[in-house]
Each structure stands twice: as C-alpha cells, then as structure tokens.
Design a protein around this motif. Structure first.
Motif, PDB file in Angstrom:
ATOM      1  N   PRO A   1      43.474  44.652  36.459  1.00 51.60           N
ATOM      2  CA  PRO A   1      42.747  43.435  36.112  1.00 51.60           C
ATOM      3  C   PRO A   1      42.265  42.645  37.325  1.00 51.60           C
ATOM      4  O   PRO A   1      41.148  42.144  37.346  1.00 51.60           O
ATOM      5  N   GLY A   2      43.100  42.521  38.352  1.00 47.29           N
ATOM      6  CA  GLY A   2      42.724  41.736  39.521  1.00 47.29           C
ATOM      7  C   GLY A   2      41.594  42.366  40.313  1.00 47.29           C
ATOM      8  O   GLY A   2      40.608  41.697  40.653  1.00 47.29           O
ATOM      9  N   ALA A   3      41.709  43.648  40.617  1.00 47.08           N
ATOM     10  CA  ALA A   3      40.666  44.326  41.382  1.00 47.08           C
ATOM     11  C   ALA A   3      39.375  44.435  40.575  1.00 47.08           C
ATOM     12  O   ALA A   3      38.276  44.267  41.117  1.00 47.08           O
ATOM     13  N   SER A   4      39.498  44.676  39.278  1.00 49.90           N
ATOM     14  CA  SER A   4      38.310  44.738  38.422  1.00 49.90           C
ATOM     15  C   SER A   4      37.620  43.383  38.361  1.00 49.90           C
ATOM     16  O   SER A   4      36.384  43.293  38.402  1.00 49.90           O
ATOM     17  N   HIS A   5      38.404  42.317  38.276  1.00 42.24           N
ATOM     18  CA  HIS A   5      37.873  40.958  38.261  1.00 42.24           C
ATOM     19  C   HIS A   5      37.079  40.680  39.541  1.00 42.24           C
ATOM     20  O   HIS A   5      35.956  40.174  39.498  1.00 42.24           O
ATOM     21  N   THR A   6      37.656  41.014  40.682  1.00 41.52           N
ATOM     22  CA  THR A   6      36.981  40.769  41.951  1.00 41.52           C
ATOM     23  C   THR A   6      35.693  41.571  42.040  1.00 41.52           C
ATOM     24  O   THR A   6      34.663  41.058  42.485  1.00 41.52           O
ATOM     25  N   ALA A   7      35.721  42.829  41.615  1.00 36.49           N
ATOM     26  CA  ALA A   7      34.517  43.666  41.645  1.00 36.49           C
ATOM     27  C   ALA A   7      33.421  43.067  40.776  1.00 36.49           C
ATOM     28  O   ALA A   7      32.253  43.012  41.176  1.00 36.49           O
ATOM     29  N   ARG A   8      33.786  42.594  39.571  1.00 36.27           N
ATOM     30  CA  ARG A   8      32.790  41.963  38.686  1.00 36.27           C
ATOM     31  C   ARG A   8      32.198  40.709  39.318  1.00 36.27           C
ATOM     32  O   ARG A   8      30.983  40.488  39.270  1.00 36.27           O
ATOM     33  N   LEU A   9      33.048  39.886  39.921  1.00 31.98           N
ATOM     34  CA  LEU A   9      32.560  38.667  40.579  1.00 31.98           C
ATOM     35  C   LEU A   9      31.636  39.005  41.741  1.00 31.98           C
ATOM     36  O   LEU A   9      30.602  38.355  41.935  1.00 31.98           O
ATOM     37  N   ALA A  10      32.013  40.007  42.517  1.00 27.16           N
ATOM     38  CA  ALA A  10      31.182  40.410  43.659  1.00 27.16           C
ATOM     39  C   ALA A  10      29.821  40.909  43.181  1.00 27.16           C
ATOM     40  O   ALA A  10      28.778  40.529  43.731  1.00 27.16           O
ATOM     41  N   GLU A  11      29.818  41.740  42.152  1.00 29.85           N
ATOM     42  CA  GLU A  11      28.549  42.238  41.614  1.00 29.85           C
ATOM     43  C   GLU A  11      27.688  41.089  41.098  1.00 29.85           C
ATOM     44  O   GLU A  11      26.479  41.046  41.356  1.00 29.85           O
ATOM     45  N   ALA A  12      28.311  40.141  40.400  1.00 28.05           N
ATOM     46  CA  ALA A  12      27.562  38.992  39.873  1.00 28.05           C
ATOM     47  C   ALA A  12      26.993  38.130  41.000  1.00 28.05           C
ATOM     48  O   ALA A  12      25.944  37.508  40.842  1.00 28.05           O
ATOM     49  N   ALA A  13      27.662  38.135  42.151  1.00 24.51           N
ATOM     50  CA  ALA A  13      27.206  37.364  43.306  1.00 24.51           C
ATOM     51  C   ALA A  13      26.168  38.125  44.127  1.00 24.51           C
ATOM     52  O   ALA A  13      25.691  37.621  45.138  1.00 24.51           O
ATOM     53  N   GLY A  14      25.838  39.348  43.700  1.00 20.63           N
ATOM     54  CA  GLY A  14      24.847  40.141  44.421  1.00 20.63           C
ATOM     55  C   GLY A  14      25.398  40.902  45.608  1.00 20.63           C
ATOM     56  O   GLY A  14      24.636  41.391  46.445  1.00 20.63           O
TER      57      GLY A  14
END
Length: 132
Positions: free
Chosen positions: A107-120
């Motif tokens: 959950p934590g690593a997936s969350h960070t990856a999603r946030l990074a992708e959303a931030a471009g």
C-alpha cells in the motif's frame, strides 16, 4: 530536470531483491550526475537497500542521500497515516524519476507511485510477488 537529478525511491518494507534496486539506481544515476536519492528511511526493504547503495557508491559518483523518516508516534500514540503523509511530502518536494519497488501490492509504495504519476514524475514500477 533538476540539478542535482532527484531520484525518489519508494518500496516495500519486505523488498528482498537488492540486485534490482542496485541495477535500477545505477542505470538512472549513471545517466544523470550529480544525483540525490530521496527515500523514506525505512530500516528494511528497498529504502534500506537504496541507502546502502548510496553509502557504497555515493562519494565516488557525487550522489547524496535525502532521508525522510515518517513520524509514527508524534504524541506517543501510533499514527498509522504517518507513512502516507511522509510519502506525499516527498512527492511534493519534486523528483525527476520515481523508482517504485512494489512487493505484494504494498500500500505505501503503491500510494507513492500513484502520487508521483499524478504529479507528472516519470515512474518505474518494479513488482514482485511470492512464488506460487
């Protein structure tokens, strides 16, 4: 691109494949020097492996480390959202690349990856699952 090049490493606490962390870091770093490796300072898993890689190669290559430990007990009680807030803060600081080492859908690593992708932020997801 920032100067130095910022590589955000996020990963599962139980990530065991050191070779994949080292290889992905080397590939990214050798193309972009100087560099800083940003991670959540977890004492195990991908964060610890990234920290070790910087200790072994950083001085020679001009690579530094930026640690962001989560404040799990700000008032003495366990704060289960501390890791997610820390992840959002790391992403908000910006990066040129996110390397996400995700084991068992962490959950934590997936969350960070999603946030990074959303931030471009370009994000590479390296995934692992237990053998069947």
């Amino acid at each position: 691109m920032t100067d130095p090049y910022r590589i955000l490493v996020t990963g599962s606490r139980d990530w065991a494949d050191m070779d994949s962390v080292y290889a992905n870091l080397a590939t990214a770093v050798f193309q972009h020097l100087p560099a800083v490796i940003v991670h959540g300072a977890c004492p195990t898993g991908a964060d610890a492996q990234a920290a070790w890689w910087v200790r072994m190669h950083g001085q020679t290559l001009g690579v530094t480390e930026e640690r962001h430990p989560a404040n799990w007990r700000p008032d003495g009680k366990l704060d289960r959202s501390a890791g997610f807030r820390r992840n959002a803060e790391m992403v908000a600081l910006g990066a040129d690349l996110c390397l996400a080492f995700i084991r068992n859908g962490s959950p934590g690593a997936s969350h960070t990856a999603r946030l990074a992708e959303a931030a471009g932020i370009p994000t590479r997801r390296i995934t692992a699952y237990p053998a069947a």
